[in-house]
Design a protein around this motif. Sequence first.
Motif, PDB file in Angstrom:
ATOM      1  N   ALA A   1      -4.644   8.066   3.460  1.00 52.14           N
ATOM      2  CA  ALA A   1      -5.746   8.326   4.297  1.00 52.14           C
ATOM      3  C   ALA A   1      -5.500  10.054   3.875  1.00 52.14           C
ATOM      4  N   ASN A   2      -6.153  10.674   3.832  1.00 46.64           N
ATOM      5  CA  ASN A   2      -6.092  11.986   4.043  1.00 46.64           C
ATOM      6  C   ASN A   2      -6.230  13.135   5.268  1.00 46.64           C
ATOM      7  N   SER A   3      -6.832  11.896   6.792  1.00 52.14           N
ATOM      8  CA  SER A   3      -7.364  12.698   7.608  1.00 52.14           C
ATOM      9  C   SER A   3      -6.777  11.975   8.120  1.00 52.14           C
ATOM     10  N   LEU A   4      -7.578  11.742   9.865  1.00 51.57           N
ATOM     11  CA  LEU A   4      -7.420  10.828  10.926  1.00 51.57           C
ATOM     12  C   LEU A   4      -7.701   9.715  11.505  1.00 51.57           C
ATOM     13  N   THR A   5      -8.923   9.210  10.041  1.00 52.06           N
ATOM     14  CA  THR A   5      -8.880   7.776  10.020  1.00 52.06           C
ATOM     15  C   THR A   5      -9.565   7.279   8.454  1.00 52.06           C
ATOM     16  N   LYS A   6      -9.305   6.398   8.896  1.00 52.37           N
ATOM     17  CA  LYS A   6     -10.174   6.281   7.051  1.00 52.37           C
ATOM     18  C   LYS A   6     -11.370   6.376   7.674  1.00 52.37           C
ATOM     19  N   ALA A   7     -11.387   6.429   8.457  1.00 48.53           N
ATOM     20  CA  ALA A   7     -13.296   6.323   8.455  1.00 48.53           C
ATOM     21  C   ALA A   7     -13.793   7.945   8.011  1.00 48.53           C
ATOM     22  N   THR A   8     -12.800   8.943   8.339  1.00 50.18           N
ATOM     23  CA  THR A   8     -13.663  10.596   8.440  1.00 50.18           C
ATOM     24  C   THR A   8     -12.745  10.918   6.911  1.00 50.18           C
ATOM     25  N   GLY A   9     -11.574  10.392   6.790  1.00 49.55           N
ATOM     26  CA  GLY A   9     -10.100  10.285   5.485  1.00 49.55           C
ATOM     27  C   GLY A   9     -10.732  10.667   4.928  1.00 49.55           C
ATOM     28  N   VAL A  10     -10.181  11.969   3.404  1.00 50.27           N
ATOM     29  CA  VAL A  10     -11.026  12.472   1.623  1.00 50.27           C
ATOM     30  C   VAL A  10      -9.574  11.278   1.310  1.00 50.27           C
ATOM     31  N   LYS A  11     -10.121  10.454   0.721  1.00 50.82           N
ATOM     32  CA  LYS A  11      -9.540   8.912   0.026  1.00 50.82           C
ATOM     33  C   LYS A  11      -8.492   9.383  -1.127  1.00 50.82           C
ATOM     34  N   TYR A  12      -7.245   8.918  -1.015  1.00 46.69           N
ATOM     35  CA  TYR A  12      -6.038   9.635  -1.727  1.00 46.69           C
ATOM     36  C   TYR A  12      -6.112   8.809  -2.872  1.00 46.69           C
ATOM     37  N   GLU A  13      -5.973   9.517  -4.014  1.00 49.90           N
ATOM     38  CA  GLU A  13      -6.221   9.173  -5.291  1.00 49.90           C
ATOM     39  C   GLU A  13      -5.011   9.567  -6.304  1.00 49.90           C
ATOM     40  N   ASN A  14      -4.167  10.292  -6.083  1.00 47.80           N
ATOM     41  CA  ASN A  14      -3.309  10.766  -6.430  1.00 47.80           C
ATOM     42  C   ASN A  14      -2.189  10.589  -7.177  1.00 47.80           C
ATOM     43  N   GLY A  15      -2.138   9.397  -7.399  1.00 52.28           N
ATOM     44  CA  GLY A  15      -1.523   8.204  -7.877  1.00 52.28           C
ATOM     45  C   GLY A  15       0.107   7.912  -7.661  1.00 52.28           C
ATOM     46  N   ALA A  16       1.177   7.562  -7.886  1.00 48.18           N
ATOM     47  CA  ALA A  16       2.422   7.236  -7.251  1.00 48.18           C
ATOM     48  C   ALA A  16       2.401   8.251  -6.076  1.00 48.18           C
ATOM     49  N   PHE A  17       3.146   8.113  -4.993  1.00 49.03           N
ATOM     50  CA  PHE A  17       4.107   8.718  -4.707  1.00 49.03           C
ATOM     51  C   PHE A  17       5.377   7.820  -4.172  1.00 49.03           C
ATOM     52  N   GLY A  18       5.954   8.838  -4.055  1.00 48.86           N
ATOM     53  CA  GLY A  18       7.860   9.002  -2.969  1.00 48.86           C
ATOM     54  C   GLY A  18       7.201   8.934  -1.665  1.00 48.86           C
ATOM     55  N   THR A  19       8.370   7.735  -1.192  1.00 54.96           N
ATOM     56  CA  THR A  19       8.750   8.284  -0.039  1.00 54.96           C
ATOM     57  C   THR A  19      10.428   7.782   0.435  1.00 54.96           C
ATOM     58  N   TYR A  20      10.266   8.409   1.781  1.00 47.89           N
ATOM     59  CA  TYR A  20      11.482   7.884   1.993  1.00 47.89           C
ATOM     60  C   TYR A  20      12.416   7.366   4.031  1.00 47.89           C
ATOM     61  N   ALA A  21      12.691   6.273   3.652  1.00 50.77           N
ATOM     62  CA  ALA A  21      12.910   5.644   5.317  1.00 50.77           C
ATOM     63  C   ALA A  21      13.635   5.245   5.940  1.00 50.77           C
ATOM     64  N   TRP A  22      13.775   5.377   7.510  1.00 50.48           N
ATOM     65  CA  TRP A  22      15.475   4.776   8.035  1.00 50.48           C
ATOM     66  C   TRP A  22      15.116   4.138   9.151  1.00 50.48           C
ATOM     67  N   PHE A  23      15.990   3.336   9.122  1.00 52.95           N
ATOM     68  CA  PHE A  23      16.157   2.233  10.689  1.00 52.95           C
ATOM     69  C   PHE A  23      16.896   2.817  11.147  1.00 52.95           C
ATOM     70  N   ASN A  24      15.765   2.802  12.770  1.00 54.98           N
ATOM     71  CA  ASN A  24      15.679   3.498  14.412  1.00 54.98           C
ATOM     72  C   ASN A  24      16.630   4.984  13.854  1.00 54.98           C
ATOM     73  N   ASN A  25      16.284   5.445  12.940  1.00 56.55           N
ATOM     74  CA  ASN A  25      15.771   6.545  12.612  1.00 56.55           C
ATOM     75  C   ASN A  25      17.428   7.405  12.273  1.00 56.55           C
ATOM     76  N   THR A  26      18.639   6.028  12.037  1.00 62.15           N
ATOM     77  CA  THR A  26      19.789   6.774  11.454  1.00 62.15           C
ATOM     78  C   THR A  26      19.945   6.401  10.386  1.00 62.15           C
ATOM     79  N   ASP A  27      19.781   5.034   9.641  1.00 61.85           N
ATOM     80  CA  ASP A  27      20.150   4.181   8.607  1.00 61.85           C
ATOM     81  C   ASP A  27      19.439   4.257   7.483  1.00 61.85           C
ATOM     82  N   ASP A  28      19.535   4.553   6.515  1.00 62.33           N
ATOM     83  CA  ASP A  28      18.989   5.012   5.047  1.00 62.33           C
ATOM     84  C   ASP A  28      18.361   3.775   5.135  1.00 62.33           C
ATOM     85  N   PHE A  29      17.499   3.328   5.245  1.00 59.37           N
ATOM     86  CA  PHE A  29      16.649   1.914   4.977  1.00 59.37           C
ATOM     87  C   PHE A  29      15.381   2.377   3.696  1.00 59.37           C
ATOM     88  N   MET A  30      15.164   3.435   3.027  1.00 58.63           N
ATOM     89  CA  MET A  30      14.237   3.532   1.813  1.00 58.63           C
ATOM     90  C   MET A  30      14.752   4.701   1.320  1.00 58.63           C
TER      91      MET A  30
END
Length: 370
Positions: free
Chosen positions: A35-64
């Motif tokens: 989404a691009n705002s607080l909620t899907k109901a009020t947000g702007v539709k995301y249309e920028n294609g694929a995006f990248g993400t990083y993630a950490w398990f328990n904010n410690t171990d690399d996950f993505m």
Amino acid sequence: MKKFFFFAAAALVTLAACTKTETSEPQREISFEVANSLTKATGVKYENGAFGTYAWFNNTDDFMVNEKVDLSGGVWKTIDHTFYWPKTGSISFISYSPFAGTSNAAGTVPEITKNSITYTGITVGSTDLMYADRATCSSNVNEVTDSDSADSGFSGVPTVFRHALAKLSFKIKANFVEFTDPTTNTKTEWEVKVTSAKIGGFKTTGDCALALNADGKSWDKPVTTVGTTDYNVWTNLTGTSSEQELIDATTYPSGVILTTTPQDLAAASGYVMPQVLAAGTQQLKLTVHIKTTLSNGKEINEDFNPTIDIMDISSLKAWQMNENIVYTINIKPTAIADPNNNDNPNDVIITFDPAVADWTVVDANATIQL
């Protein structure tokens, strides 16, 4: 010679959010809700294609690590690997857009850690660079809530993007095109034609470092202080933009004849680097022709080619991150006497100040001999 002046009103569009995020169901495949705002109901539709993400398990171990997320079968999910929610603990996600591969050859991949997002040496073009709120999700709750609603409708990792750059839009109008003198009931008309409106000179390359806010999800933007005011702009700015013509030759082959209703000019191409406005840097160049039809039927024509610092045409002193700045340029086609009387030419009606010069006394004594 008539003079004219112009000023601009800037309308700023920004987005803000405060989202608490939780997800659920052990062994469920991880997906994303964009989404691009607080909620899907009020947000702007995301249309920028694929995006990248990083993630950490328990904010410690690399996950993505820079995983590509794209729409697949109606679901936003990681494309190269499949990930499932763990039975316990939480996962913290940081996403950026657009996805540009594992190298920074495209100049759009930020360096991301658990607490920072850093863009270095980015040259602005047609790409909308965005970064998302940090989302920390657990696997034991099947709902996402925020401050506006009991249920925001998210079904995956809530990914709320912010614009890292700024955008510019321009409108143009005349303050007036005719005026009837209430004393004589005679009318004067002005035809104001703008055949060229160019912008240029702004910086195109820079750095941006975002630090995780104490709330654990939003980002502290870079701050540049000018005088006593702080601005969220990029740093280490270099490069200079070429001029962009805002009068579209197809739409306005002979120029724009102004009315008192703002008309849209061509959009500034792409995005602009968030920056402080400075004298002699970001500039607007106009080519204007004013034809005045006088109340006695006579006609005069004047041409103007001003170059104006953009910092001088409104109170806006910076183009900041996540702002769509709309300049409305008003041209007043008469000489200016009272800058606070913008919409009434009555203050510059030609009047006269008659006076009579004193007689010059000449001593012409003469002697006549009879």
